[in-house]
Motif scaffolding. Structure first.
Motif, PDB file in Angstrom:
ATOM      1  N   PRO A   4       0.474  -1.375   0.032  1.00  0.00           N
ATOM      2  CA  PRO A   4       0.558   0.023  -0.289  1.00  0.00           C
ATOM      3  C   PRO A   4       0.569   1.058  -0.089  1.00  0.00           C
ATOM      4  N   CYS A   5      -0.051   2.370  -0.815  1.00  0.00           N
ATOM      5  CA  CYS A   5       0.764   3.339  -0.426  1.00  0.00           C
ATOM      6  C   CYS A   5       0.216   4.733   0.963  1.00  0.00           C
ATOM      7  N   LEU A   6       1.488   4.918   1.210  1.00  0.00           N
ATOM      8  CA  LEU A   6       1.855   5.487   2.231  1.00  0.00           C
ATOM      9  C   LEU A   6       1.775   7.432   2.357  1.00  0.00           C
ATOM     10  N   TYR A   7       1.605   8.046   2.760  1.00  0.00           N
ATOM     11  CA  TYR A   7       1.173   9.593   2.773  1.00  0.00           C
ATOM     12  C   TYR A   7       1.946  10.331   3.737  1.00  0.00           C
ATOM     13  N   SER A   8       2.142  11.448   3.296  1.00  0.00           N
ATOM     14  CA  SER A   8       3.088  12.767   4.615  1.00  0.00           C
ATOM     15  C   SER A   8       1.879  12.671   4.657  1.00  0.00           C
ATOM     16  N   SER A   9       2.267  13.992   6.549  1.00  0.00           N
ATOM     17  CA  SER A   9       0.896  14.651   6.343  1.00  0.00           C
ATOM     18  C   SER A   9       0.770  15.898   5.431  1.00  0.00           C
ATOM     19  N   SER A  10       0.062  16.209   4.971  1.00  0.00           N
ATOM     20  CA  SER A  10      -0.587  17.452   4.015  1.00  0.00           C
ATOM     21  C   SER A  10      -0.229  18.798   4.540  1.00  0.00           C
ATOM     22  N   THR A  11      -0.644  19.098   6.052  1.00  0.00           N
ATOM     23  CA  THR A  11      -0.294  19.538   6.949  1.00  0.00           C
ATOM     24  C   THR A  11       1.218  20.318   6.323  1.00  0.00           C
ATOM     25  N   LEU A  12       1.825  18.769   7.105  1.00  0.00           N
ATOM     26  CA  LEU A  12       3.191  19.185   7.054  1.00  0.00           C
ATOM     27  C   LEU A  12       4.416  19.238   5.636  1.00  0.00           C
ATOM     28  N   GLU A  14       2.686  20.855   3.397  1.00  0.00           N
ATOM     29  CA  GLU A  14       2.845  22.479   2.775  1.00  0.00           C
ATOM     30  C   GLU A  14       3.324  23.212   3.727  1.00  0.00           C
ATOM     31  N   LEU A  15       3.950  23.388   4.705  1.00  0.00           N
ATOM     32  CA  LEU A  15       4.699  24.200   5.597  1.00  0.00           C
ATOM     33  C   LEU A  15       6.504  23.399   5.270  1.00  0.00           C
ATOM     34  N   ALA A  16       6.762  22.295   4.419  1.00  0.00           N
ATOM     35  CA  ALA A  16       7.535  22.480   3.825  1.00  0.00           C
ATOM     36  C   ALA A  16       8.020  23.131   2.952  1.00  0.00           C
ATOM     37  N   ILE A  17       6.693  22.805   2.291  1.00  0.00           N
ATOM     38  CA  ILE A  17       7.186  23.264   0.440  1.00  0.00           C
ATOM     39  C   ILE A  17       7.204  25.110   1.281  1.00  0.00           C
ATOM     40  N   LYS A  18       6.441  26.004   2.007  1.00  0.00           N
ATOM     41  CA  LYS A  18       6.977  27.043   2.232  1.00  0.00           C
ATOM     42  C   LYS A  18       8.220  27.328   2.760  1.00  0.00           C
ATOM     43  N   THR A  19       8.606  26.518   3.310  1.00  0.00           N
ATOM     44  CA  THR A  19       9.665  26.859   4.198  1.00  0.00           C
ATOM     45  C   THR A  19      11.799  26.997   2.961  1.00  0.00           C
ATOM     46  N   GLU A  20      11.878  27.902   2.707  1.00  0.00           N
ATOM     47  CA  GLU A  20      12.859  27.888   2.083  1.00  0.00           C
ATOM     48  C   GLU A  20      14.055  27.270   1.699  1.00  0.00           C
ATOM     49  N   TYR A  21      14.748  26.552   0.650  1.00  0.00           N
ATOM     50  CA  TYR A  21      15.947  25.740   0.612  1.00  0.00           C
ATOM     51  C   TYR A  21      16.415  26.598   0.236  1.00  0.00           C
ATOM     52  N   ARG A  22      17.990  26.465   0.419  1.00  0.00           N
ATOM     53  CA  ARG A  22      18.741  27.649  -0.417  1.00  0.00           C
ATOM     54  C   ARG A  22      20.101  27.150  -0.505  1.00  0.00           C
ATOM     55  N   ASN A  23      19.536  25.619  -0.871  1.00  0.00           N
ATOM     56  CA  ASN A  23      20.906  24.826  -1.530  1.00  0.00           C
ATOM     57  C   ASN A  23      20.594  24.012  -2.660  1.00  0.00           C
ATOM     58  N   VAL A  74       3.447  12.888   9.638  1.00  0.00           N
ATOM     59  CA  VAL A  74       4.769  12.329   9.500  1.00  0.00           C
ATOM     60  C   VAL A  74       5.092  13.162   8.006  1.00  0.00           C
ATOM     61  N   LEU A  75       6.125  13.244   8.453  1.00  0.00           N
ATOM     62  CA  LEU A  75       6.895  13.786   6.563  1.00  0.00           C
ATOM     63  C   LEU A  75       7.909  13.380   6.313  1.00  0.00           C
ATOM     64  N   THR A  76       8.345  13.229   5.093  1.00  0.00           N
ATOM     65  CA  THR A  76       9.042  12.170   4.427  1.00  0.00           C
ATOM     66  C   THR A  76      10.654  13.074   3.837  1.00  0.00           C
ATOM     67  N   VAL A  77      11.423  13.736   4.195  1.00  0.00           N
ATOM     68  CA  VAL A  77      12.000  14.231   3.104  1.00  0.00           C
ATOM     69  C   VAL A  77      13.511  13.536   2.352  1.00  0.00           C
ATOM     70  N   LEU A 104      16.074  21.028  10.062  1.00  0.00           N
ATOM     71  CA  LEU A 104      15.195  21.678  11.138  1.00  0.00           C
ATOM     72  C   LEU A 104      14.269  23.085  10.888  1.00  0.00           C
ATOM     73  N   ASP A 105      15.015  24.154   9.982  1.00  0.00           N
ATOM     74  CA  ASP A 105      14.622  24.908   9.512  1.00  0.00           C
ATOM     75  C   ASP A 105      13.059  24.412   9.091  1.00  0.00           C
ATOM     76  N   VAL A 106      12.262  23.400   8.707  1.00  0.00           N
ATOM     77  CA  VAL A 106      10.600  22.868   9.023  1.00  0.00           C
ATOM     78  C   VAL A 106      10.594  22.527  10.068  1.00  0.00           C
ATOM     79  N   VAL A 107      10.934  22.077  10.615  1.00  0.00           N
ATOM     80  CA  VAL A 107      10.667  21.527  12.395  1.00  0.00           C
ATOM     81  C   VAL A 107      10.911  22.891  13.505  1.00  0.00           C
ATOM     82  N   GLU A 108      11.600  24.159  13.246  1.00  0.00           N
ATOM     83  CA  GLU A 108      11.547  25.114  14.041  1.00  0.00           C
ATOM     84  C   GLU A 108      10.375  26.403  13.331  1.00  0.00           C
ATOM     85  N   LYS A 109       9.612  25.858  12.329  1.00  0.00           N
ATOM     86  CA  LYS A 109       8.392  26.283  12.017  1.00  0.00           C
ATOM     87  C   LYS A 109       7.509  25.302  12.587  1.00  0.00           C
ATOM     88  N   LEU A 110       7.174  24.657  13.328  1.00  0.00           N
ATOM     89  CA  LEU A 110       6.382  24.155  14.021  1.00  0.00           C
ATOM     90  C   LEU A 110       5.651  24.592  14.719  1.00  0.00           C
TER      91      LEU A 110
END
Length: 110
Positions: A4-12, A14-23, A74-77, A104-110
């Motif tokens: 079966p397919c498993l999914y990350s939390s849609s809330t998490l 969206e939070l990750a997508i809004k987090t800046e990734y500088r690299n 849960v969020l898979t990154v 860490l940047d994502v977690v700090e936004k929780l």
């Protein structure tokens, strides 16, 4: 038997997508995960064609399965350093550290 397919939390997600990734480039996608080292091109191509996989790995399925069973968001990154689909790419050793910094940047936004 199909797994079966498993999914990350849609809330998490969206939070990750809004987090800046500088690299590099930040992308939302499908991660194919299994309990084996995957270097077989026919299997990788099957995962891409069947599930639209952005990457494949061997760590997150079990963790996501446990989180889902206990109703823990849960969020898979993943940060992709190289791919079997692109021969000749060198493994970038700093990828793990960059992934940790982004998480860490994502977690700090929780």
């Amino acid at each position: 038997k199909e797994v079966p397919c498993l999914y990350s939390s849609s809330t998490l997600v969206e939070l990750a997508i809004k987090t800046e990734y500088r690299n590099g480039k930040l992308a939302k996608g499908t991660i194919s995960s299994s309990n084996n080292w995957n270097m077989e091109m026919d299997r990788i191509n099957h995962l891409v064609e069947t599930y639209g996989s952005t990457c494949e790995e061997m760590e997150s399925y079990a963790a996501t399965q446990i989180a889902n069973r206990f109703n823990v968001p849960v969020l898979t990154v993943r940060i992709i350093s190289n791919s079997e689909q692109h021969p000749g790419e060198e493994y970038e050793r700093t990828t793990g550290l960059l992934c940790q910094e982004f998480v860490l940047d994502v977690v700090e936004k929780l």
